[in-house]
Design a protein around this motif. Structure first.
Motif, PDB file in Angstrom:
ATOM      1  N   LYS A 109       1.048  -1.374   0.089  1.00 52.29           N
ATOM      2  CA  LYS A 109       0.007   0.112   0.053  1.00 52.29           C
ATOM      3  C   LYS A 109       1.067   1.238  -0.209  1.00 52.29           C
ATOM      4  CE  LYS A 109      -3.670  -2.490   2.232  1.00 52.29           C
ATOM      5  NZ  LYS A 109      -5.180  -2.762   0.836  1.00 52.29           N
ATOM      6  N   PHE A 110       0.942   1.539  -1.020  1.00 51.08           N
ATOM      7  CA  PHE A 110       1.353   3.374  -1.039  1.00 51.08           C
ATOM      8  C   PHE A 110       0.240   4.605   0.330  1.00 51.08           C
ATOM      9  CE2 PHE A 110       1.567   1.283  -5.254  1.00 51.08           C
ATOM     10  CZ  PHE A 110       3.313   1.438  -5.379  1.00 51.08           C
ATOM     11  N   PRO A 111       1.786   5.191   0.931  1.00 46.96           N
ATOM     12  CA  PRO A 111       1.039   6.617   1.345  1.00 46.96           C
ATOM     13  C   PRO A 111      -0.538   7.146   0.607  1.00 46.96           C
ATOM     14  CG  PRO A 111       3.583   6.984   1.633  1.00 46.96           C
ATOM     15  CD  PRO A 111       3.084   5.426   0.290  1.00 46.96           C
ATOM     16  N   SER A 112      -0.722   7.760   1.750  1.00 45.59           N
ATOM     17  CA  SER A 112      -1.845   8.292   1.015  1.00 45.59           C
ATOM     18  C   SER A 112      -1.327   9.796  -0.072  1.00 45.59           C
ATOM     19  CB  SER A 112      -3.204   9.285   2.225  1.00 45.59           C
ATOM     20  OG  SER A 112      -2.400  10.056   3.330  1.00 45.59           O
ATOM     21  N   SER A 113      -0.315  10.162   0.246  1.00 41.81           N
ATOM     22  CA  SER A 113       0.534  11.320   0.077  1.00 41.81           C
ATOM     23  C   SER A 113       0.604  11.418  -1.593  1.00 41.81           C
ATOM     24  CB  SER A 113       1.524  11.726   0.792  1.00 41.81           C
ATOM     25  OG  SER A 113       2.706  10.883   0.567  1.00 41.81           O
ATOM     26  N   VAL A 114       0.865   9.943  -2.242  1.00 38.32           N
ATOM     27  CA  VAL A 114       0.465   9.810  -3.361  1.00 38.32           C
ATOM     28  C   VAL A 114       0.030  10.563  -3.734  1.00 38.32           C
ATOM     29  CG1 VAL A 114       0.273   7.857  -5.655  1.00 38.32           C
ATOM     30  CG2 VAL A 114       1.972   8.115  -2.900  1.00 38.32           C
ATOM     31  N   GLY A 115      -1.661   9.866  -3.333  1.00 39.45           N
ATOM     32  CA  GLY A 115      -3.155  10.803  -4.375  1.00 39.45           C
ATOM     33  C   GLY A 115      -2.922  12.337  -4.587  1.00 39.45           C
ATOM     34  N   GLU A 116      -2.405  12.636  -2.912  1.00 41.72           N
ATOM     35  CA  GLU A 116      -2.637  13.805  -2.526  1.00 41.72           C
ATOM     36  C   GLU A 116      -1.787  14.489  -4.080  1.00 41.72           C
ATOM     37  OE1 GLU A 116      -1.636  14.247   1.054  1.00 41.72           O
ATOM     38  OE2 GLU A 116      -2.990  13.445   1.889  1.00 41.72           O
ATOM     39  N   SER A 117      -0.463  13.882  -3.943  1.00 41.90           N
ATOM     40  CA  SER A 117       0.541  14.874  -4.833  1.00 41.90           C
ATOM     41  C   SER A 117       0.204  15.075  -6.259  1.00 41.90           C
ATOM     42  CB  SER A 117       1.841  14.289  -4.751  1.00 41.90           C
ATOM     43  OG  SER A 117       2.125  14.157  -3.419  1.00 41.90           O
ATOM     44  N   ILE A 118      -0.911  13.769  -6.667  1.00 38.73           N
ATOM     45  CA  ILE A 118      -1.555  13.541  -7.962  1.00 38.73           C
ATOM     46  C   ILE A 118      -2.584  14.938  -8.279  1.00 38.73           C
ATOM     47  CG2 ILE A 118      -2.862  12.482  -8.813  1.00 38.73           C
ATOM     48  CD1 ILE A 118      -0.812  10.090  -8.465  1.00 38.73           C
ATOM     49  N   ASN A 119      -2.861  14.775  -7.328  1.00 37.62           N
ATOM     50  CA  ASN A 119      -4.058  15.654  -6.779  1.00 37.62           C
ATOM     51  C   ASN A 119      -3.080  17.345  -7.391  1.00 37.62           C
ATOM     52  OD1 ASN A 119      -7.021  14.774  -6.919  1.00 37.62           O
ATOM     53  ND2 ASN A 119      -7.131  14.672  -4.729  1.00 37.62           N
ATOM     54  N   GLU A 120      -2.620  17.832  -6.758  1.00 34.25           N
ATOM     55  CA  GLU A 120      -1.850  18.919  -7.164  1.00 34.25           C
ATOM     56  C   GLU A 120      -1.583  19.258  -8.136  1.00 34.25           C
ATOM     57  OE1 GLU A 120       1.713  18.798  -3.689  1.00 34.25           O
ATOM     58  OE2 GLU A 120      -0.127  19.373  -2.250  1.00 34.25           O
ATOM     59  N   LEU A 121      -0.902  17.610  -9.097  1.00 30.73           N
ATOM     60  CA  LEU A 121      -0.119  18.124 -10.295  1.00 30.73           C
ATOM     61  C   LEU A 121      -1.188  18.188 -11.321  1.00 30.73           C
ATOM     62  CD1 LEU A 121       2.667  15.912  -9.957  1.00 30.73           C
ATOM     63  CD2 LEU A 121       2.770  18.400 -10.863  1.00 30.73           C
ATOM     64  N   ASP A 122      -2.488  17.571 -10.794  1.00 32.87           N
ATOM     65  CA  ASP A 122      -3.564  17.841 -11.362  1.00 32.87           C
ATOM     66  C   ASP A 122      -4.116  16.904 -12.638  1.00 32.87           C
ATOM     67  OD1 ASP A 122      -6.415  18.846 -12.277  1.00 32.87           O
ATOM     68  OD2 ASP A 122      -6.138  20.172 -13.881  1.00 32.87           O
ATOM     69  N   SER A 123      -3.960  15.521 -12.414  1.00 33.05           N
ATOM     70  CA  SER A 123      -3.604  14.483 -12.834  1.00 33.05           C
ATOM     71  C   SER A 123      -3.991  12.676 -12.222  1.00 33.05           C
ATOM     72  CB  SER A 123      -1.491  14.236 -12.989  1.00 33.05           C
ATOM     73  OG  SER A 123      -1.525  12.971 -14.143  1.00 33.05           O
ATOM     74  N   THR A 124      -4.968  12.744 -13.318  1.00 29.97           N
ATOM     75  CA  THR A 124      -5.363  11.285 -13.242  1.00 29.97           C
ATOM     76  C   THR A 124      -4.788   9.810 -13.404  1.00 29.97           C
ATOM     77  OG1 THR A 124      -7.121  11.082 -14.569  1.00 29.97           O
ATOM     78  CG2 THR A 124      -8.092  11.880 -12.742  1.00 29.97           C
ATOM     79  N   ASP A 125      -4.543  10.228 -14.159  1.00 28.87           N
ATOM     80  CA  ASP A 125      -3.054   8.829 -14.797  1.00 28.87           C
ATOM     81  C   ASP A 125      -1.855   8.554 -14.002  1.00 28.87           C
ATOM     82  OD1 ASP A 125      -2.563   7.624 -16.895  1.00 28.87           O
ATOM     83  OD2 ASP A 125      -1.391   9.441 -18.210  1.00 28.87           O
ATOM     84  N   ASP A 126      -2.576   7.273 -13.270  1.00 30.44           N
ATOM     85  CA  ASP A 126      -1.767   6.767 -11.542  1.00 30.44           C
ATOM     86  C   ASP A 126      -1.073   5.834 -12.150  1.00 30.44           C
ATOM     87  OD1 ASP A 126      -3.022   8.082 -10.582  1.00 30.44           O
ATOM     88  OD2 ASP A 126      -5.385   6.311 -10.704  1.00 30.44           O
TER      89      ASP A 126
END
Length: 344
Positions: free
Chosen positions: A90-107
């Motif tokens: 499991k990756f830390p939630s900061s992964v998703g938060e960082s992706i949101n900051e970059l305004d991207s959904t291409d996980d």
């Protein structure tokens, strides 16, 4: 009737209080788990940065985005789970938060970029079949708290392993074998930077054979040190692995190689930083005095150093690097080569 309504009202209040308490417990548990995960990641990150003395050991890590960096380090932190064959990471939630900051959904691209950088910087994942890796994502919202959960796991019904390995014991044994051979090699690499680099180059050229039979592990360090028969990736990865142990900056490079007839094939080689502070190219595959591939390029024993510590003016005549190693759009930047060949 009124008494009954009152009873129902009290019961509803008790139920509501119960729901709030349970929700609070769940929220606290999620928050505590996330905090512990984030703290573990931050401690690991700080330790890596503090202990880093070789600029090339995390060379590609330093070029990727924050979400990919978190994935990269989390995998390294949990390498035992990869060794297990099946345990999810499991990756830390900061992964998703960082992706949101970059305004991207291409996980998936973030993970692929993380894995590309990880594989370029770290050569000990030879037991993994990258085609079997998948990342699932989940978003949870509770009373205004939103958490992002990304999990690395093997594809359904499979394991992380390539076809050579079936359990953790075999993986650990293979890792120990590779380590033992590598340590034996570098024990004889003494003297100046040049002398060490030349010794490692010569050991690989003299002891490894190019694989034309498509053997298992022919593109990694296990194939190089144990089977002694690999393609260009195995040559290049072994060269970096040994120079990493000697704390000499060295990176993997991917691109195309051209023979004298203009034929081209995908290829891998290395750049190494010498004591003069400049980077030079080394291609141990093409320096091997045997047939080295479909391109029909030969290197005779008298031309054993034709691709050893070369500058761009020489090397780039038939080597063109490509930083997009897996087609994700992440274009890794390679070190700038010296224009001239290395001189002792």
């Amino acid at each position: 009737m009124k008494k009954n309504q009152k009873g129902i009202s009290i019961l509803s209040i008790i139920l509501l209080i119960f729901i709030i308490i349970v929700a609070g417990i769940i929220y606290t548990s999620i928050a505590n788990n996330e905090h512990e995960m984030e703290l573990a990641y931050e401690n690991y990150y700080q330790e890596q940065v503090y202990n880093q003395t070789n600029e090339a050991k995390r060379y590609y890590y330093n070029q990727i985005s924050k979400p990919a960096q978190i994935m990269y380090d989390t995998i390294l932190m949990n390498v035992d789970m990869i060794k297990s064959g099946t345990e999810p990471i499991k990756f830390p939630s900061s992964v998703g938060e960082s992706i949101n900051e970059l305004d991207s959904t291409d996980d998936n691209n973030y993970f692929q970029t993380a894995w590309d950088a990880l594989s370029l910087d770290n050569l000990n994942f030879f037991f993994v079949d990258t085609k079997k890796l998948t990342v699932s994502s989940k978003t949870t919202s509770l009373f205004g708290y939103r958490s992002y959960e990304f999990t690395l796991e093997p594809i359904e019904g499979s394991t992380y392993y390539n076809s050579t390995f079936t359990n953790r014991t075999e993986v650990d044994t293979a890792l120990k074998q590779v380590e033992a051979v590598a340590n034996s090699i570098i024990s004889d690499a003494k003297g100046s930077t040049y002398t060490k680099v030349k010794y490692i180059h010569d050991w690989i050229v003299d002891n490894v054979e190019y694989d034309n039979d498509n053997l298992e592990n022919h593109d990694n360090i296990y194939g190089t040190f144990i089977n002694r028969k690999v393609v260009c990736e195995g040559y290049a990865e072994a060269f970096k692995y040994l120079l990493d142990k000697l704390n000499i900056p060295c990176v993997l490079v991917y691109g195309d190689g051209y023979d004298n007839n203009g034929n081209v094939e995908a290829h891998a080689w290395n750049y190494v930083k010498m004591e003069d502070g400049k980077w030079y190219a080394v291609d141990t595959t093409w320096d091997d005095p045997i047939y080295v591939g479909r391109s029909g390029i030969f290197a005779s024993s008298s031309r054993k150093y034709e691709y050893f510590l070369k500058g761009s003016n020489t090397f780039n005549r038939n080597h063109i690097n490509d930083g997009d190693v897996s087609g994700t759009g992440q274009n890794f930047v390679y070190p700038e080569l010296s224009t001239t060949d290395y001189k002792r």
